[in-house]
Design an enzyme around this catalytic site. Structure first.
Site, PDB file in Angstrom:
ATOM      1  N   HIS A  53      -1.907   7.307   7.183  1.00  0.00           N
ATOM      2  CA  HIS A  53      -0.951   8.209   6.517  1.00  0.00           C
ATOM      3  C   HIS A  53      -1.633   9.511   6.100  1.00  0.00           C
ATOM      4  O   HIS A  53      -0.996  10.572   6.103  1.00  0.00           O
ATOM      5  CB  HIS A  53      -0.356   7.543   5.282  1.00  0.00           C
ATOM      6  CG  HIS A  53       0.821   6.656   5.570  1.00  0.00           C
ATOM      7  ND1 HIS A  53       1.950   7.105   6.211  1.00  0.00           N
ATOM      8  CD2 HIS A  53       1.043   5.342   5.295  1.00  0.00           C
ATOM      9  CE1 HIS A  53       2.827   6.108   6.312  1.00  0.00           C
ATOM     10  NE2 HIS A  53       2.296   5.020   5.774  1.00  0.00           N
TER      11      HIS A  53
ATOM     12  N   GLN B 155       3.190   9.982   1.218  1.00  0.00           N
ATOM     13  CA  GLN B 155       4.482   9.278   1.227  1.00  0.00           C
ATOM     14  C   GLN B 155       5.338   9.620   0.014  1.00  0.00           C
ATOM     15  O   GLN B 155       6.531   9.305  -0.002  1.00  0.00           O
ATOM     16  CB  GLN B 155       4.265   7.764   1.275  1.00  0.00           C
ATOM     17  CG  GLN B 155       3.705   7.287   2.612  1.00  0.00           C
ATOM     18  CD  GLN B 155       3.604   5.766   2.621  1.00  0.00           C
ATOM     19  OE1 GLN B 155       2.622   5.224   2.168  1.00  0.00           O
ATOM     20  NE2 GLN B 155       4.630   5.105   3.114  1.00  0.00           N
TER      21      GLN B 155
ATOM     22  N   HIS C 128      -3.741   1.204   7.851  1.00  0.00           N
ATOM     23  CA  HIS C 128      -2.375   1.755   7.807  1.00  0.00           C
ATOM     24  C   HIS C 128      -2.311   2.934   6.829  1.00  0.00           C
ATOM     25  O   HIS C 128      -1.754   3.991   7.151  1.00  0.00           O
ATOM     26  CB  HIS C 128      -1.414   0.629   7.397  1.00  0.00           C
ATOM     27  CG  HIS C 128       0.017   1.038   7.277  1.00  0.00           C
ATOM     28  ND1 HIS C 128       1.004   0.541   8.094  1.00  0.00           N
ATOM     29  CD2 HIS C 128       0.640   1.896   6.413  1.00  0.00           C
ATOM     30  CE1 HIS C 128       2.163   1.083   7.751  1.00  0.00           C
ATOM     31  NE2 HIS C 128       1.977   1.903   6.731  1.00  0.00           N
ATOM     32  N   GLU C 129      -2.901   2.748   5.627  1.00  0.00           N
ATOM     33  CA  GLU C 129      -2.825   3.815   4.613  1.00  0.00           C
ATOM     34  C   GLU C 129      -3.714   5.003   4.975  1.00  0.00           C
ATOM     35  O   GLU C 129      -3.338   6.157   4.745  1.00  0.00           O
ATOM     36  CB  GLU C 129      -3.187   3.277   3.225  1.00  0.00           C
ATOM     37  CG  GLU C 129      -2.312   2.127   2.733  1.00  0.00           C
ATOM     38  CD  GLU C 129      -0.820   2.376   2.849  1.00  0.00           C
ATOM     39  OE1 GLU C 129      -0.394   3.549   2.772  1.00  0.00           O
ATOM     40  OE2 GLU C 129      -0.077   1.401   3.039  1.00  0.00           O
TER      41      GLU C 129
ATOM     42  N   CYS D 241       6.647  -0.261   6.898  1.00  0.00           N
ATOM     43  CA  CYS D 241       6.220   0.941   6.177  1.00  0.00           C
ATOM     44  C   CYS D 241       7.353   1.403   5.277  1.00  0.00           C
ATOM     45  O   CYS D 241       8.510   1.435   5.709  1.00  0.00           O
ATOM     46  CB  CYS D 241       5.862   2.038   7.187  1.00  0.00           C
ATOM     47  SG  CYS D 241       5.267   3.554   6.405  1.00  0.00           S
ATOM     48  N   LEU D 242       7.007   1.769   4.049  1.00  0.00           N
ATOM     49  CA  LEU D 242       8.028   2.260   3.118  1.00  0.00           C
ATOM     50  C   LEU D 242       8.682   3.543   3.631  1.00  0.00           C
ATOM     51  O   LEU D 242       9.803   3.854   3.255  1.00  0.00           O
ATOM     52  CB  LEU D 242       7.402   2.516   1.738  1.00  0.00           C
ATOM     53  CG  LEU D 242       6.787   1.288   1.052  1.00  0.00           C
ATOM     54  CD1 LEU D 242       6.168   1.685  -0.276  1.00  0.00           C
ATOM     55  CD2 LEU D 242       7.809   0.178   0.876  1.00  0.00           C
TER      56      LEU D 242
ATOM     57  N   GLY E 128       0.849  -1.178   0.000  1.00  0.00           N
ATOM     58  CA  GLY E 128       0.000   0.000   0.000  1.00  0.00           C
ATOM     59  C   GLY E 128       0.888   1.231   0.000  1.00  0.00           C
ATOM     60  O   GLY E 128       2.066   1.159   0.360  1.00  0.00           O
TER      61      GLY E 128
END
Ligand code: ZN
Length: 183
Positions: free
Chosen positions: A149, A54, A145-146, A103-104, A49
């Site tokens: 963000h 991000q 999670h997304e 997480c990226l 995701g």
């Protein structure tokens, strides 16, 4: 294909939150190109995701895709590519469970995070059509999670404590086999 630069924790974009997309954004060619680049960036980084903040774009857009061949998250159930614009969490289960997240924007770390086991989401898709669905399990986890963000939150903020926080190498060495997979 154009890859976008991923903001890491510490860059203000990760904590800034995001703005609602205006109606009609989907008709803009530059927005459609951005969506393609966002997906390419997620896939290139082996993400399941990604949220627009991000990649330094403070707008309410997320993409998710879970492919069982993904080396960062093997063995999770398939979720087809889904792009959500202005997604809203309109309901959720009372039950929660805990599982690993990475997480990226927080590279090389994993930790166990409690999340609702199912969520009800409304959004618009890339064609501007309304979508309304419920998701369960890991799919619900990735969505939460997304969505976080978009509010400037990362998974670390949701952990009960940091006792499970681990680098990826040590996760594979010490943790992965010792804890059951989610249902
Ligand atoms: Zn993330």
């Amino acid at each position: 294909m154009a890859l976008l630069k991923i903001a890491r924790l510490g860059h203000p974009a990760i904590r800034a939150g995001s703005e609602i997309m205006t109606a009609g954004a989907c008709a803009r060619e530059d927005f459609q190109v951005f969506l393609e680049n966002l997906v390419d960036t997620m896939r290139d980084a082996n993400g399941v995701g990604i949220a627009a903040p991000q990649v330094h774009v403070l707008e309410r857009v997320i993409a998710i895709e879970v492919d069982p061949r993904n080396p960062r998250y093997p063995d999770y159930p398939h979720v087809p590519l889904t792009i959500l614009i202005n997604p809203q969490l309109v309901g959720h289960s009372t039950e929660t469970n805990e599982d690993w997240e990475g997480c990226l924007s927080v590279p090389e770390l994993r930790g166990r995070v409690p999340r609702w086991t199912s969520v009800h989401v409304q959004a618009i898709d890339r064609e501007g059509r309304t979508v309304d669905f419920t998701a369960e399990g890991f799919h619900a986890r990735v969505l939460q999670h997304e969505l976080d963000h978009l509010e400037g939150k990362v998974f670390l903020d949701r952990m009960r404590d940091f006792s499970t926080l681990t680098h990826l190498h040590e996760y594979q060495q010490f943790w992965r086999a010792t804890l059951e997979r989610p249902g």
